[in-house]
Structures are given as C-alpha cells and as structure tokens.
Design a protein around this motif. Structure first.
Motif, PDB file in Angstrom:
ATOM      1  N   VAL A 171       1.027  -1.051   0.403  1.00  0.00           N
ATOM      2  CA  VAL A 171      -0.399  -0.143   0.165  1.00  0.00           C
ATOM      3  C   VAL A 171       0.911   1.133  -0.048  1.00  0.00           C
ATOM      4  O   VAL A 171       1.936   1.059   0.395  1.00  0.00           O
ATOM      5  CB  VAL A 171      -0.882   0.241   1.164  1.00  0.00           C
ATOM      6  CG1 VAL A 171      -1.911   1.547   1.274  1.00  0.00           C
ATOM      7  CG2 VAL A 171      -1.536  -1.490   1.188  1.00  0.00           C
ATOM      8  N   PRO A 172       0.574   2.344  -0.751  1.00  0.00           N
ATOM      9  CA  PRO A 172       1.250   3.875  -1.017  1.00  0.00           C
ATOM     10  C   PRO A 172       1.636   3.974   0.759  1.00  0.00           C
ATOM     11  O   PRO A 172       0.368   3.927   1.800  1.00  0.00           O
ATOM     12  CB  PRO A 172       0.733   4.249  -2.082  1.00  0.00           C
ATOM     13  CG  PRO A 172       0.072   3.429  -2.628  1.00  0.00           C
ATOM     14  CD  PRO A 172      -0.223   1.799  -1.683  1.00  0.00           C
ATOM     15  N   ALA A 173       2.597   4.995   0.601  1.00  0.00           N
ATOM     16  CA  ALA A 173       2.741   5.585   1.994  1.00  0.00           C
ATOM     17  C   ALA A 173       1.470   6.440   2.499  1.00  0.00           C
ATOM     18  O   ALA A 173       0.703   6.110   3.536  1.00  0.00           O
ATOM     19  CB  ALA A 173       4.274   6.124   2.228  1.00  0.00           C
ATOM     20  N   ALA A 174       0.716   7.168   1.797  1.00  0.00           N
ATOM     21  CA  ALA A 174      -0.913   8.111   1.945  1.00  0.00           C
ATOM     22  C   ALA A 174      -1.076   6.993   2.573  1.00  0.00           C
ATOM     23  O   ALA A 174      -2.043   7.500   2.847  1.00  0.00           O
ATOM     24  CB  ALA A 174      -0.216   9.043   0.532  1.00  0.00           C
ATOM     25  N   ASP A 175      -1.649   5.812   1.270  1.00  0.00           N
ATOM     26  CA  ASP A 175      -2.754   5.439   2.229  1.00  0.00           C
ATOM     27  C   ASP A 175      -2.991   4.398   3.597  1.00  0.00           C
ATOM     28  O   ASP A 175      -3.983   3.203   3.376  1.00  0.00           O
ATOM     29  CB  ASP A 175      -3.361   4.282   0.885  1.00  0.00           C
ATOM     30  CG  ASP A 175      -4.083   4.766  -0.131  1.00  0.00           C
ATOM     31  OD1 ASP A 175      -3.782   6.269   0.191  1.00  0.00           O
ATOM     32  OD2 ASP A 175      -3.571   4.544  -1.374  1.00  0.00           O
ATOM     33  N   ALA A 176      -1.419   4.273   4.055  1.00  0.00           N
ATOM     34  CA  ALA A 176      -1.504   3.362   4.860  1.00  0.00           C
ATOM     35  C   ALA A 176      -2.051   3.227   6.051  1.00  0.00           C
ATOM     36  O   ALA A 176      -2.663   2.661   6.892  1.00  0.00           O
ATOM     37  CB  ALA A 176       0.179   3.588   4.769  1.00  0.00           C
ATOM     38  N   PRO A 177      -2.089   4.463   6.541  1.00  0.00           N
ATOM     39  CA  PRO A 177      -3.032   4.995   7.928  1.00  0.00           C
ATOM     40  C   PRO A 177      -4.292   4.618   7.612  1.00  0.00           C
ATOM     41  O   PRO A 177      -4.970   3.962   8.533  1.00  0.00           O
ATOM     42  CB  PRO A 177      -3.230   6.458   8.264  1.00  0.00           C
ATOM     43  CG  PRO A 177      -2.240   6.857   7.126  1.00  0.00           C
ATOM     44  CD  PRO A 177      -1.706   5.928   6.080  1.00  0.00           C
ATOM     45  N   GLN A 179      -6.124   2.314   5.484  1.00  0.00           N
ATOM     46  CA  GLN A 179      -6.056   1.047   5.516  1.00  0.00           C
ATOM     47  C   GLN A 179      -5.318  -0.229   6.606  1.00  0.00           C
ATOM     48  O   GLN A 179      -6.239  -0.541   6.962  1.00  0.00           O
ATOM     49  CB  GLN A 179      -4.362   0.136   4.424  1.00  0.00           C
ATOM     50  CG  GLN A 179      -4.495  -1.039   4.421  1.00  0.00           C
ATOM     51  CD  GLN A 179      -5.156  -1.799   3.455  1.00  0.00           C
ATOM     52  OE1 GLN A 179      -5.934  -1.231   2.726  1.00  0.00           O
ATOM     53  NE2 GLN A 179      -5.890  -2.494   3.800  1.00  0.00           N
ATOM     54  N   ARG A 180      -4.963   1.679   7.667  1.00  0.00           N
ATOM     55  CA  ARG A 180      -4.913   0.209   8.924  1.00  0.00           C
ATOM     56  C   ARG A 180      -5.989   0.567   9.959  1.00  0.00           C
ATOM     57  O   ARG A 180      -6.243  -0.410  10.625  1.00  0.00           O
ATOM     58  CB  ARG A 180      -3.872   0.842   9.358  1.00  0.00           C
ATOM     59  CG  ARG A 180      -3.477   0.534  11.474  1.00  0.00           C
ATOM     60  CD  ARG A 180      -2.322   0.605  11.679  1.00  0.00           C
ATOM     61  NE  ARG A 180      -1.869   0.335  12.827  1.00  0.00           N
ATOM     62  CZ  ARG A 180      -0.708   0.136  14.029  1.00  0.00           C
ATOM     63  NH1 ARG A 180       0.348   1.183  13.256  1.00  0.00           N
ATOM     64  NH2 ARG A 180      -0.439  -0.093  14.938  1.00  0.00           N
ATOM     65  N   GLN A 181      -6.992   1.684   9.893  1.00  0.00           N
ATOM     66  CA  GLN A 181      -7.783   1.912  10.419  1.00  0.00           C
ATOM     67  C   GLN A 181      -9.082   1.541   9.985  1.00  0.00           C
ATOM     68  O   GLN A 181     -10.002   0.726  11.281  1.00  0.00           O
ATOM     69  CB  GLN A 181      -8.499   3.705   9.978  1.00  0.00           C
ATOM     70  CG  GLN A 181      -9.543   3.906  11.360  1.00  0.00           C
ATOM     71  CD  GLN A 181      -9.601   6.004  10.957  1.00  0.00           C
ATOM     72  OE1 GLN A 181      -9.506   6.235   9.682  1.00  0.00           O
ATOM     73  NE2 GLN A 181      -9.998   6.295  12.133  1.00  0.00           N
ATOM     74  N   ALA A 182      -9.196   1.188   8.638  1.00  0.00           N
ATOM     75  CA  ALA A 182     -10.331  -0.312   8.516  1.00  0.00           C
ATOM     76  C   ALA A 182     -10.067  -1.527   9.239  1.00  0.00           C
ATOM     77  O   ALA A 182     -10.978  -2.656   9.022  1.00  0.00           O
ATOM     78  CB  ALA A 182     -10.552   0.313   6.894  1.00  0.00           C
ATOM     79  N   ARG A 251       1.400  -4.502   3.134  1.00  0.00           N
ATOM     80  CA  ARG A 251       0.011  -4.125   3.591  1.00  0.00           C
ATOM     81  C   ARG A 251      -0.442  -4.241   4.632  1.00  0.00           C
ATOM     82  O   ARG A 251       0.153  -5.446   5.411  1.00  0.00           O
ATOM     83  CB  ARG A 251      -0.651  -4.344   2.085  1.00  0.00           C
ATOM     84  CG  ARG A 251      -0.702  -5.424   1.791  1.00  0.00           C
ATOM     85  CD  ARG A 251      -1.711  -5.983   0.748  1.00  0.00           C
ATOM     86  NE  ARG A 251      -2.686  -5.249   0.468  1.00  0.00           N
ATOM     87  CZ  ARG A 251      -4.697  -5.689  -0.191  1.00  0.00           C
ATOM     88  NH1 ARG A 251      -4.212  -7.423  -0.518  1.00  0.00           N
ATOM     89  NH2 ARG A 251      -5.174  -4.959  -0.616  1.00  0.00           N
ATOM     90  N   VAL A 252      -1.104  -2.993   5.268  1.00  0.00           N
ATOM     91  CA  VAL A 252      -2.239  -3.734   6.850  1.00  0.00           C
ATOM     92  C   VAL A 252      -3.587  -5.351   6.296  1.00  0.00           C
ATOM     93  O   VAL A 252      -3.876  -4.773   5.522  1.00  0.00           O
ATOM     94  CB  VAL A 252      -2.718  -2.767   7.009  1.00  0.00           C
ATOM     95  CG1 VAL A 252      -3.235  -3.301   8.346  1.00  0.00           C
ATOM     96  CG2 VAL A 252      -1.307  -1.398   7.422  1.00  0.00           C
ATOM     97  N   GLY A 253      -2.847  -6.126   7.471  1.00  0.00           N
ATOM     98  CA  GLY A 253      -4.265  -6.935   7.073  1.00  0.00           C
ATOM     99  C   GLY A 253      -4.048  -7.735   7.954  1.00  0.00           C
ATOM    100  O   GLY A 253      -3.826  -6.655   9.093  1.00  0.00           O
ATOM    101  N   LEU A 254      -5.127  -9.004   8.029  1.00  0.00           N
ATOM    102  CA  LEU A 254      -5.428  -9.887   9.956  1.00  0.00           C
ATOM    103  C   LEU A 254      -4.726 -11.448   9.513  1.00  0.00           C
ATOM    104  O   LEU A 254      -4.827 -11.232   8.001  1.00  0.00           O
ATOM    105  CB  LEU A 254      -6.990  -9.941  10.025  1.00  0.00           C
ATOM    106  CG  LEU A 254      -7.489  -8.728   9.867  1.00  0.00           C
ATOM    107  CD1 LEU A 254      -9.042  -8.501  10.051  1.00  0.00           C
ATOM    108  CD2 LEU A 254      -6.780  -7.611  11.226  1.00  0.00           C
ATOM    109  N   VAL A 255      -4.115 -11.989  10.487  1.00  0.00           N
ATOM    110  CA  VAL A 255      -3.444 -13.104  10.946  1.00  0.00           C
ATOM    111  C   VAL A 255      -3.643 -14.014  11.747  1.00  0.00           C
ATOM    112  O   VAL A 255      -4.393 -13.386  12.980  1.00  0.00           O
ATOM    113  CB  VAL A 255      -2.076 -13.298  10.892  1.00  0.00           C
ATOM    114  CG1 VAL A 255      -1.455 -12.271   9.496  1.00  0.00           C
ATOM    115  CG2 VAL A 255      -1.797 -12.356  12.009  1.00  0.00           C
ATOM    116  N   MET A 256      -4.855 -15.255  11.475  1.00  0.00           N
ATOM    117  CA  MET A 256      -4.945 -15.785  12.895  1.00  0.00           C
ATOM    118  C   MET A 256      -4.367 -16.318  13.180  1.00  0.00           C
ATOM    119  O   MET A 256      -3.966 -17.330  12.113  1.00  0.00           O
ATOM    120  CB  MET A 256      -6.776 -15.623  12.157  1.00  0.00           C
ATOM    121  CG  MET A 256      -7.804 -16.278  13.452  1.00  0.00           C
ATOM    122  SD  MET A 256      -7.475 -18.530  13.429  1.00  0.00           S
ATOM    123  CE  MET A 256      -7.789 -19.349  12.390  1.00  0.00           C
TER     124      MET A 256
END
Length: 297
Positions: A171-177, A179-182, A251-256
């Motif tokens: 994810v581009p640096a500008a979109d990372a926050p 992405q993380r918030q969502a 990129r920010v995601g989730l791990v189980m």
C-alpha cells in the motif's frame, strides 16, 4: 558449596516473568505452563550457592527448557485447524490464551513462529527480556558475537526489513493510515459482534473470496454484498479471538494464529467507499510465501 536451595515462594515471585518468556518462545500458553513447571523441577533440586541473580538464572533455565521443547516440536504432527481454534489438544483456557496472545501481539507470535529456534531464543531473551548475549550464547552453543547476529536477523524479520516479494501489492505510504484504521475497525466490529458497525465499513458491493482450505470446500468460495459478507464475519467471530493486525507483504491485513501458529491471512482492499475486497487465505503454501511483520505502534 553453600547448599542454598530455591524456595517455592522465591520461585513464585518470578513465575509471571518465566511464563512470559516461555509463552513468547512457544506461542502456546499450555506449553508455556509446562515449561515453567519443568523449570521449577530443575531449579528446586539445584544448588544456588554460586548464583548471584536468581531471576536471571531462572530466565536462562526456562529459556533452555523452552528451546528444547521448540526443537522437539518439529517432530510432532501439527494439530488440526479445528482443534487449534477450539483450544483442544493443547490444554489450558482458550479465552486466557486469546487474551494473552492479543496483549503480546498476534503478529509478533506469528513472526516468532517463523524463526529458527536459536534465532527465536536470542531475540526473545535479549530484545524482550534484556538478557545479555554473554548469558544467552552458552544456551545455544554459540559465541556472543554470533548470538548477537542471530538476534539482529530476527529483529529485521519482526520489523519486515526484508524486501517484499515480486508482485506484492504494498500500500502506498499515503494510504497506509486509512488501510490500518479500516482493518482495525473491521477486527473490532467482528470481535464485538457489532453487525451495524461492520456493515458501515464495507463497500455495498464488497467481494469476499476464500480458498478451498478455509472452510474447507471442494472449490474456492466467493461471496458478494455487504450484508452477506457481514453475516459471514459474524458467524466466524470465534476466529477473531486469535486474530490481530499485521503487515502482510507490506500491506496492513489480519492474521489468525491460534497458539501462535499462522492459520489464516486476510487481505483487505480499502477504497473511499469502504472495504471493497476481502481475500482469505488458508493454503499453507500461499501462507508460507507471505512475509508477516509487526506493525509499528
């Protein structure tokens, strides 16, 4: 020799620290408790005449015990996914296991699980519990300099310092926050069973895909529509207990990861209208190809 023996009361004073060391080494609370019990059996029969710092000595003992358990684990079969999620076959309280994993950081446990036993010991003892390299080196039959290198290599893995694989969708640096918030809001709504909050996060035409190892099913699954996807997320709320945010190929995601072992990865695509795509991966070959790293605080 002075014949100085460790009292149960003195050991109990250090139990929380020893349990924390063992949990980060082993990823499983039940295995950590086994390691602490083994540490007590060894320590209670030892002569502490030359031991100046009992806490430091006990930390190295539980580290050695955990290292041996970690090395022997490779010869055992993996637990089935269903047993791991239910907390079966490992003992202990699944709720406590989940709470402890969440406090430590699910992503950190996943990265630690990917390290070799010696790297893991060097990083956990030095970086997380401030044990000097001179004290760690004899546990793994290495020099202090080599032990320092092992910890440094592990530190880079934890922070995701290795290059992202070719073709990854960082994810581009500008979109990372955003992405993380969502991603964090999606996890909070799922854990809390808040259907309306989850619905508000999703694009009306969100697409969820899951490979055939997730359910499992003969073929991959595809689901379309915010309400359908939200209902599915609510039905899988039990998995959210062992789920946490992570960097997945940048990129920010989730791990189980029940018991610290990666079982599922969720890649979320976020647009101005909400989460538009969710990809759930359980295929072990694909999971092995994803670089997992810990998010910065």
């Amino acid at each position: 020799m002075t014949g100085r023996i460790l009292s149960p009361e003195r050991f109990e004073a250090d139990r929380p620290r020893l349990r924390a060391v063992a949990h980060r080494m082993l990823g499983s609370l039940a295995e950590a408790d086994d390691a602490v019990q083994e540490t007590w059996l060894r320590a209670s029969s030892a002569d502490l005449g030359e031991v100046k710092n009992v806490t430091a000595w006990l930390t190295t003992v539980v580290g050695r015990v955990s290292l041996n358990m970690l090395r022997s684990r490779r010869t055992r079969r993996e637990e089935p996914l269903e047993a791991a999620e239910a907390g079966l076959g490992a003992g202990g309280d699944p709720e406590e296991e989940a709470l402890l994993a969440d406090s430590v950081g699910v992503a950190l446990l996943v990265v630690l699980d990917s390290l070799g036993p010696d790297e893991r010991l060097a990083f956990v003892l030095h970086d997380l519990f401030a044990v000097p390299f001179d004290a760690i080196a004899p546990l793994i039959d290495r020099t202090p300099a080599t032990t320092r290198q092992l910890a440094s290599r592990a530190r880079r893995r934890v922070g995701g310092a290795t290059p992202a694989p070719a073709g990854s969708r960082a994810v581009p640096a500008a979109d990372a926050p955003r992405q993380r918030q969502a991603v964090e809001a999606f996890l909070a709504a799922t854990r809390g069973g808040d259907f309306e909050a989850l619905l508000a996060l999703l694009h009306p035409d969100v697409v969820l895909t899951a490979d055939r190892f997730v359910v499992p099913t003969p073929e991959p699954v595809a689901v379309v529509g915010a309400r359908t996807v939200a209902r599915g997320a609510m039905a899988a709320a039990g998995r959210a207990r062992f789920t946490g945010p992570a960097l997945l190929d940048g990129r920010v995601g989730l791990v189980m990861a029940p018991h610290g072992r990666l079982r599922l990865a969720l890649l979320l695509t976020v647009t101005d209208e909400g989460i538009s795509r969710i990809e759930i991966i359980a295929d072990r070959e694909r999971l092995a190809g994803i670089e997992v790293a810990v998010l910065d605080d």
